[in-house]
Design a protein around this motif. Structure first.
Motif, PDB file in Angstrom:
ATOM      1  N   ASP A  82       0.978  -1.403  -0.114  1.00  0.00           N
ATOM      2  CA  ASP A  82       0.332   0.293  -0.592  1.00  0.00           C
ATOM      3  C   ASP A  82       1.209   1.049  -0.036  1.00  0.00           C
ATOM      4  N   GLN A  83       1.103   1.824  -0.833  1.00  0.00           N
ATOM      5  CA  GLN A  83       2.143   3.044  -1.332  1.00  0.00           C
ATOM      6  C   GLN A  83       0.875   4.243  -0.067  1.00  0.00           C
ATOM      7  N   THR A  84      -0.024   4.381  -0.262  1.00  0.00           N
ATOM      8  CA  THR A  84      -0.560   5.613   0.484  1.00  0.00           C
ATOM      9  C   THR A  84      -0.689   5.598   1.542  1.00  0.00           C
ATOM     10  N   GLY A  85      -0.550   4.637   2.215  1.00  0.00           N
ATOM     11  CA  GLY A  85      -0.338   4.684   4.228  1.00  0.00           C
ATOM     12  C   GLY A  85      -0.864   4.540   4.865  1.00  0.00           C
ATOM     13  N   GLU A  86      -2.537   4.516   3.820  1.00  0.00           N
ATOM     14  CA  GLU A  86      -3.656   4.490   4.288  1.00  0.00           C
ATOM     15  C   GLU A  86      -4.030   3.427   5.285  1.00  0.00           C
ATOM     16  N   TYR A  87      -3.686   2.229   5.086  1.00  0.00           N
ATOM     17  CA  TYR A  87      -4.303   1.193   5.171  1.00  0.00           C
ATOM     18  C   TYR A  87      -3.524   0.880   7.480  1.00  0.00           C
ATOM     19  N   LYS A  89      -3.105   3.041   8.838  1.00  0.00           N
ATOM     20  CA  LYS A  89      -3.850   3.681  10.174  1.00  0.00           C
ATOM     21  C   LYS A  89      -4.746   3.424   9.962  1.00  0.00           C
ATOM     22  N   GLN A 108      -8.742  -5.823   0.657  1.00  0.00           N
ATOM     23  CA  GLN A 108      -7.459  -5.372   0.603  1.00  0.00           C
ATOM     24  C   GLN A 108      -6.242  -6.722  -0.018  1.00  0.00           C
ATOM     25  N   TYR A 112      -4.993  -7.284  -4.192  1.00  0.00           N
ATOM     26  CA  TYR A 112      -3.181  -6.978  -4.406  1.00  0.00           C
ATOM     27  C   TYR A 112      -3.148  -8.933  -4.572  1.00  0.00           C
TER      28      TYR A 112
END
Length: 721
Positions: A82-87, A89, A108, A112
């Protein structure tokens, strides 16, 4: 990912971790010390295989021990993708429920495809899928899982749970077996003798000695003085013959108590043993009163058939011809006052059933071994238990139930008996990764071996120093003797601890050195700190609680959160008084048994209850001899497991560690920590000798507040006018 990014991934590993990740060895054990990045290494291996080696995710099987460990592994893989870092958090968002997080994980994972293509499962979940999909030749593939309420059911498995628990089934089968009067009375006799009266402990433990000398309980609840008298009373009960035990009798000259009186036969019985007083005076009284007296002798009891025959001849012939000789006995009436005790018996049957399955021993062989045991209690137990165990196995098969051990043993059997299915799995999984390898048992290792070919890469990660589940059947020898169990294997040791300070790591190393059955490792700490381990010895439990309370308040005031502080203990009851004190003061302190804390870490750890002896830590508990029939226990090995448990507890601490003991009763484990790693503190014991003040000139005794000696005028030290 670009090749440069892959190299960056590997560059975050130390030399030993990197060696393990890129190793091509077909049988590899990564011996990972506490806090050495074990999970990180395993996950990096997985990512390396897919990214660098181009291995299809569907060719990889990763096996864990718990559903939580599976979820954690999947979480870390999603975070890495996860490039966004949202997971990440979302995972740490305390406002979200477990259900919300589970739902997000599921979505998720599907997102992927490389993660979704992996097989990341617990042993039980993996075997469940094998049997559900291919087990039709081995078992009904519409089976249901039978467990007990305490099991933390896994998502997939919980969809097909049996409508009854193991306890309910075993209890039901026991009641059914009791429809036979002989079994019913033998079970009641066992429960009365060994669970209620504990007659096997009378000679060794004074608290089981009754004041009136009546040790034994008969089938109708009467307390009698000897096993022989119990036999006689039980014989009356079985034959529905009313009797009085030790009735008061005065024929002419004095009061006395014959052993038994049978009103319907107008017959008295005196049972004569080596310990009996002379019956001469009593016999004279019976003659004077023209009363019928029969004597039985201890020597008769050595042959139960002879004793039965004697009682039959003595008593039955004197009963009225219309006397009812049989009685309908029911489970409900016989065990009306003993439900809790029957529950204990059922729980023990469940335990031996599990042990027999894990050790993979034939039921009849267990019974054969039990019959050779020198103790009547053990022999009697298995005569009662094995028929129920057999009934349970038959019942589960009949109802298409599998318990958690059956999932593994049936999968093993499927692979052994059906080569086509075994080959399907062997060709599918070219890479098998096993986490927490120190916890494997016999069944699990047999299963792993059946999945291997010469081309399969087996990558096991674990720490023999953290093997703490021997009581559940795990076998530490599989990791200690890995090279003997898996030919042509290699071992890589991860010896850098990233979690704990040098004092904590040093202390844990010194403690575990006292174990003989282990793999030698030289664990070093990457963190330095001036904080030493604090050993606090209170004179009372209240002092210990007060010390911990003050420290926790201080730590919270210094900015730590509740989650940064962890209390650990050997058994739950140790923490109760601490819990109530903290609750009353409005403090909410993470607390777990050491077994439950494995895999956790905290900035500050308190280990309480570090006392010696019963109820302390180490807590060596050589279990009931009944279990020794299935698996022999060794005191030294049990002590080593206790020490591994202490090692696990110590190594949960990242920055500060407090060891709480009792003055004068310190745990032997504390003596194994060199003083260089610790600072010891306690409230000093006041001197029992009052300080005496004397005049320095004439040596006369002075009172405390006197400024000068009244006898010679010399000024008292420290006093001024």
């Amino acid at each position: 990912m670009q090749p440069t990014e892959t190299k960056t991934n590997l560059s975050s590993l130390n030399d030993k971790q990197r060696e393990a990740v890129i190793s091509e060895d077909k049988r590899l054990l990564v011996l990972a010390g506490a806090g050495s990045g074990k999970t990180k290494t395993l996950l990096q291996k997985l990512i390396y295989l897919i990214e660098e080696k181009g291995i299809s995710p569907s060719s990889i099987l990763a096996i864990t021990f718990t559903k939580n460990a599976t979820n954690e592994m999947i979480d870390r893989l999603i975070i890495s993708a996860d490039q966004t870092g949202e997971y990440e958090k979302l995972l740490f968002d305390k406002r979200l429920s477990k259900t919300d997080k589970d739902k997000e994980r599921f979505q998720q994972q599907r997102k992927y495809k490389w993660i979704d293509g992996l097989t990341v499962r617990t042993f039980h979940s993996f075997c469940y899928s094998i049997l559900r999909n291919y087990g039709v030749n081995e078992f009904d593939n519409k089976f249901r899982i039978i467990g007990d309420e305490k099991k933390d059911e896994e998502d997939e498995l919980s969809k097909h749970v049996a409508p009854e628990t193991v306890f309910e089934v075993v209890h039901k089968l026991l009641i059914e077996q009791c429809e036979g009067t002989e079994y019913l009375l033998r079970l009641k006799r066992y429960i009365l003798d060994y669970i209620i009266d504990k007659i096997h402990l009378k000679k060794t433990d004074g608290k089981y000695l009754p004041k009136d000398g009546k040790y034994f309980t008969t089938l109708d609840g009467t307390k009698v003085r000897s096993k022989s008298e119990q036999f006689i009373a039980d014989w009356f009960y079985r034959h529905s013959i009313k009797y009085e035990y030790e009735p008061l009798l005065n024929v002419k000259d004095f009061d006395f108590h014959p052993d038994f009186y049978i009103p319907d036969a107008n017959l008295y019985i005196e049972h004569v043993s080596d310990k009996s007083f002379s019956t001469k005076d009593k016999e004279e009284q019976f003659q004077k009163g023209n009363l019928l007296l029969v004597k039985t002798y201890e020597s008769m009891t050595k042959d139960s058939a002879l004793f039965n025959h004697t009682l039959d001849k003595v008593v039955k012939n004197r009963l009225p011809s219309n006397y009812h000789r049989t009685i309908a006995l029911t489970y409900k009436e016989e065990f009306n006052s003993y439900h809790e005790d029957v529950k204990d018996f059922v729980t023990q049957i469940m335990r031996i059933t599990d042990m027999i399955k894990v050790e993979n021993i034939d039921f009849d062989l267990v019974l054969e071994n039990a019959r050779k045991d020198q103790h009547e209690r053990v022999r009697n137990y298995y005569e009662l238990a094995i028929p129920i165990v057999k009934k349970y196995v038959h019942y589960c098969t009949d109802k298409s139930y599998l318990d958690f051990n059956d999932l593994i043993s049936r999968s093993t059997s499927l692979f052994q008996n059906h080569e086509d299915i075994a080959n399907k799995y062997k060709s599918k999984y070219q890479y098998i990764l096993v986490d927490e390898f120190q916890d494997v048992n016999n069944l699990q290792v047999d299963l792993i071996k059946l999945l291997l070919t010469d081309q399969t890469q087996l990558f096991c990660v674990g720490d023999d120093w953290q093997s703490i589940y021997g009581f559940r059947g795990s076998n530490v020898s599989y990791i200690v003797d890995f090279e003997n169990h898996f030919a042509n294997s290699k071992i890589i040791k991860l010896n850098l601890n990233y979690r704990s300070t040098q004092n904590i790591v040093g202390a844990s190393n010194e403690v575990i050195k006292h174990n003989k059955f282990k793999v030698e490792k030289d664990i070093q700490a990457s963190k330095k700190s001036e904080h030493k381990i604090v050993v606090y010895s209170g004179s009372t439990q209240d002092e210990n609680i007060q010390f911990c309370f003050d420290k926790v308040k201080e730590l919270l005031e210094d900015g730590l959160s509740n989650d940064d502080i962890l209390f650990l203990y050997r058994r739950s009851k140790m923490y109760s008084p601490y819990f109530f004190r903290f609750k009353n003061e409005g403090i909410r302190v993470q607390s777990k048994t050491i077994h439950a804390a494995k895999g956790l870490e905290a900035k500050v750890v308190f280990i309480i209850g570090l006392t010696e002896g019963n109820g302390g830590f180490p807590d060596i508990w050589l279990e009931d001899r009944i279990f020794q029939v299935i698996k022999k226990a060794n005191h030294d090995l049990l002590m080593e497991e206790e020490r591994r448990l202490f090692y696990v507890a110590i190594t949960r601490a990242k920055d500060k560690l407090f060891l709480i003991t009792e003055k004068g009763n310190e745990s032997s484990f504390l003596k194994e920590i060199p003083e260089t790693f610790t600072v010891k503190t306690s409230i000093p014991i006041k001197s029992v000798v009052e300080k005496v003040i004397t005049c320095q000139k004439c040596y006369s005794q002075l009172e405390k507040l006197w400024m000068a000696c009244p006898y010679c005028g010399e000024k008292v030290n420290g006093q001024t006018e």
